[in-house]
Design a protein around this motif. Structure first.
Motif, short mmCIF file in Angstrom:
data_model
loop_
_atom_site.label_atom_id
_atom_site.label_comp_id
_atom_site.label_asym_id
_atom_site.label_seq_id
_atom_site.Cartn_x
_atom_site.Cartn_y
_atom_site.Cartn_z
N ILE A 1 0.86 -1.17 0.00
CA ILE A 1 0.00 0.00 0.00
C ILE A 1 0.90 1.22 0.00
N LYS A 2 0.70 2.11 -0.98
CA LYS A 2 1.46 3.35 -1.04
C LYS A 2 0.52 4.50 -0.71
N VAL A 3 0.97 5.38 0.15
CA VAL A 3 0.19 6.56 0.51
C VAL A 3 0.91 7.76 -0.07
N VAL A 4 0.20 8.52 -0.90
CA VAL A 4 0.80 9.58 -1.69
C VAL A 4 0.32 10.95 -1.20
N PRO A 5 1.26 11.87 -0.94
CA PRO A 5 0.85 13.21 -0.49
C PRO A 5 0.16 13.98 -1.62
N PRO A 6 -0.64 14.99 -1.26
CA PRO A 6 -1.43 15.68 -2.26
C PRO A 6 -0.66 16.61 -3.20
N LYS A 7 0.47 17.16 -2.76
CA LYS A 7 1.16 18.16 -3.55
C LYS A 7 2.40 17.59 -4.23
N ALA A 8 2.66 18.08 -5.45
CA ALA A 8 3.79 17.60 -6.25
C ALA A 8 5.12 17.87 -5.55
N ASP A 9 5.27 19.03 -4.89
CA ASP A 9 6.56 19.33 -4.25
C ASP A 9 6.83 18.40 -3.07
N GLN A 10 5.77 17.88 -2.46
CA GLN A 10 5.96 16.91 -1.38
C GLN A 10 6.49 15.60 -1.95
N GLU B 1 8.20 15.37 -4.85
CA GLU B 1 9.45 15.56 -5.58
C GLU B 1 10.56 16.11 -4.69
N ARG B 2 10.40 17.34 -4.20
CA ARG B 2 11.48 17.95 -3.41
C ARG B 2 11.68 17.21 -2.09
N ALA B 3 10.61 16.92 -1.40
CA ALA B 3 10.72 16.22 -0.12
C ALA B 3 10.92 14.73 -0.31
N GLY C 1 24.08 11.67 -10.67
CA GLY C 1 25.11 12.70 -10.59
C GLY C 1 25.98 12.57 -9.35
N ARG C 2 25.94 11.39 -8.74
CA ARG C 2 26.76 11.12 -7.56
C ARG C 2 26.45 12.08 -6.41
N LEU C 3 25.19 12.46 -6.28
CA LEU C 3 24.75 13.33 -5.20
C LEU C 3 24.34 12.45 -4.02
N TRP C 4 24.89 12.75 -2.83
CA TRP C 4 24.60 11.98 -1.63
C TRP C 4 23.36 12.57 -0.97
N ILE C 5 22.33 11.77 -0.82
CA ILE C 5 21.07 12.21 -0.21
C ILE C 5 20.87 11.43 1.09
N VAL C 6 20.49 12.15 2.15
CA VAL C 6 20.20 11.50 3.43
C VAL C 6 18.69 11.49 3.61
N ARG C 7 18.15 10.29 3.90
CA ARG C 7 16.71 10.11 4.09
C ARG C 7 16.44 9.85 5.57
N HIS C 8 15.37 10.42 6.05
CA HIS C 8 14.95 10.22 7.44
C HIS C 8 13.76 9.26 7.41
N ASN D 1 13.25 13.15 2.53
CA ASN D 1 14.60 13.68 2.60
C ASN D 1 14.80 14.28 3.99
N ALA D 2 15.97 14.06 4.59
CA ALA D 2 16.21 14.50 5.96
C ALA D 2 15.97 16.00 6.13
N SER D 3 16.29 16.79 5.11
CA SER D 3 16.10 18.24 5.21
C SER D 3 14.63 18.64 5.24
N GLU D 4 13.74 17.77 4.79
CA GLU D 4 12.31 18.07 4.71
C GLU D 4 11.46 17.30 5.72
N PHE D 5 12.03 16.30 6.38
CA PHE D 5 11.24 15.42 7.24
C PHE D 5 10.50 16.19 8.33
#
Length: 193
Positions: A70-79, A81-83, A141-148, A169-173
């Motif tokens: 079951i996948k729960v999807v947020p309502p906004k595109a920026d949530q 994509e960016r988050a 692009g060898r970008l290191w992303i930290v996930r919370h 993403n940790a910066s948006e959690f």
């Protein structure tokens, strides 16, 4: 005389602005309370997984590696994509490594790109384990992303395990913590009739 009029105008303006801010603070407070109030209980008819669904979020079910997820999807595109919000709930067969005490010990230690859990909380009666941790990975692009991650494990009948995972993403959690906790911390299993 003009100083008296100027002081009176400033006092009137101050009172007017104070009233404006009081209304703004009241409205903001009510908005924060309304979020959880608008959430609704959701029960997946096939798996009987139940959780609280925040207002505007959508539920989709997919099959990944032969397991219904079951996948729960947020309502906004920026949530999405960016988050990079990712919320999944699934029930799967539990193995020996999925014993609650073993899972708790495992998450307390760092492993590969996963840091040691910020916390792990185990309910010894239900076997419900709540853990929160961060993990990193390279993306394009060898970008290191930290996930919370906020993850819940709950043993279910028939030697099965409910796994609810809420990640961003940790910066948006922190921004979306309330909605993610609403989903993952409410996850439970309803016994099939």
């Amino acid at each position: 005389m003009q100083n008296g009029k100027g002081a009176g105008f400033r006092a009137f303006f101050f009172v007017l602005m104070t009233m404006h801010w009081q209304k703004y603070i009241l409205f903001s407070g009510l908005s924060l309370l309304a979020g959880p109030l608008l959430a609704a209980a959701f029960v997946d008819p096939a798996s009987k997984i139940s959780f609280t669904l925040p207002a505007g979020w959508k539920v989709r079910s997919v099959v990944q590696e032969g397991v219904r997820v079951i996948k729960v999807v947020p309502p906004k595109a920026d949530q999405r994509e960016r988050a990079a919000i990712e919320v999944t709930l699934q029930e799967r067969k539990a193995g020996k490594a999925d014993a609650p005490e073993r899972l708790q010990r495992r998450f307390r230690q760092a492993e590969a790109d996963r840091e040691a859990a910020v916390y792990t909380r185990l309910n010894p009666h239900s076997g419900r384990l709540v853990t929160e941790y961060r993990e990193g990975s390279f993306v394009s692009g060898r970008l290191w992303i930290v996930r919370h991650n906020l993850q819940v494990f709950l043993p279910t009948p028939g030697k099965r395990l409910l796994v609810a995972r809420c990640a961003a993403n940790a910066s948006e959690f922190k921004t979306y913590r309330r909605q993610l906790e609403t989903i993952c911390l409410s996850a439970t299993f309803l016994h099939k009739p």
